[in-house]
Design a protein around this motif. Structure first.
Motif, PDB file in Angstrom:
ATOM      1  N   TRP A   1      39.211  39.613  40.407  1.00  0.00           N
ATOM      2  CA  TRP A   1      39.474  40.830  41.168  1.00  0.00           C
ATOM      3  C   TRP A   1      38.940  40.706  42.578  1.00  0.00           C
TER       4      TRP A   1
ATOM      5  N   ARG B   1      41.509  53.441  37.000  1.00  0.00           N
ATOM      6  CA  ARG B   1      42.265  52.414  37.724  1.00  0.00           C
ATOM      7  C   ARG B   1      43.635  52.259  37.062  1.00  0.00           C
TER       8      ARG B   1
ATOM      9  N   TYR C   1      43.004  47.385  44.684  1.00  0.00           N
ATOM     10  CA  TYR C   1      42.410  46.125  44.262  1.00  0.00           C
ATOM     11  C   TYR C   1      43.502  45.120  43.932  1.00  0.00           C
TER      12      TYR C   1
ATOM     13  N   GLN D   1      37.562  42.828  46.085  1.00  0.00           N
ATOM     14  CA  GLN D   1      36.513  43.829  46.268  1.00  0.00           C
ATOM     15  C   GLN D   1      37.074  45.227  46.500  1.00  0.00           C
ATOM     16  N   GLY D   2      38.344  45.313  46.795  1.00  0.00           N
ATOM     17  CA  GLY D   2      38.977  46.610  47.021  1.00  0.00           C
ATOM     18  C   GLY D   2      39.087  46.940  48.498  1.00  0.00           C
TER      19      GLY D   2
END
Length: 114
Positions: free
Chosen positions: A104, A45, A93, A106-107
């Motif tokens: 964060w 990431r 994200y 969930q994308g």
């Protein structure tokens, strides 16, 4: 409990544009830095862009193509992505520092392909 919900991902051809949005829900008194990260298949990431109260930061790979913005009253952060390339394909994200805690989303998947 504060939650982050992203939207706006999808499929686009090279050279196209997409806008990602992320909204924080719940009782919120303070949000500091808001950021977008991405993770491509088989890669770690990485930070794409971040925005504080005044300053913004962009990864070199997206400078001049992506723009991050925030709305403090709505608790949202957007990422306008232009001139998209196949190498921008990834799960994106959002991250917000809410009352000193990093949260964060969930994308959302962005696929750039012809």
């Amino acid at each position: 409990q504060v939650q982050l919900v992203e939207s706006g991902g999808g499929f686009v051809q090279p050279g196209g544009s997409l806008k990602l949005s992320c909204a924080a829900s719940g009782t919120i008194f303070r949000i500091d830095v808001m950021s977008w990260y991405r993770q491509a298949p088989g890669k770690e990431r990485e930070l794409v862009a971040s925005i504080g109260s005044v300053t913004t930061h962009y990864a070199d790979s997206v400078k001049g193509r992506f723009t991050i913005s925030r709305d403090n009253t709505k608790h949202t952060v957007d990422l306008q992505m232009n001139s998209l390339k196949p190498e921008d394909t990834a799960v994106y994200y959002c991250k917000m520092v809410v009352e000193y805690r990093s949260l964060w989303g969930q994308g959302t998947l962005v696929t750039v392909s012809s």
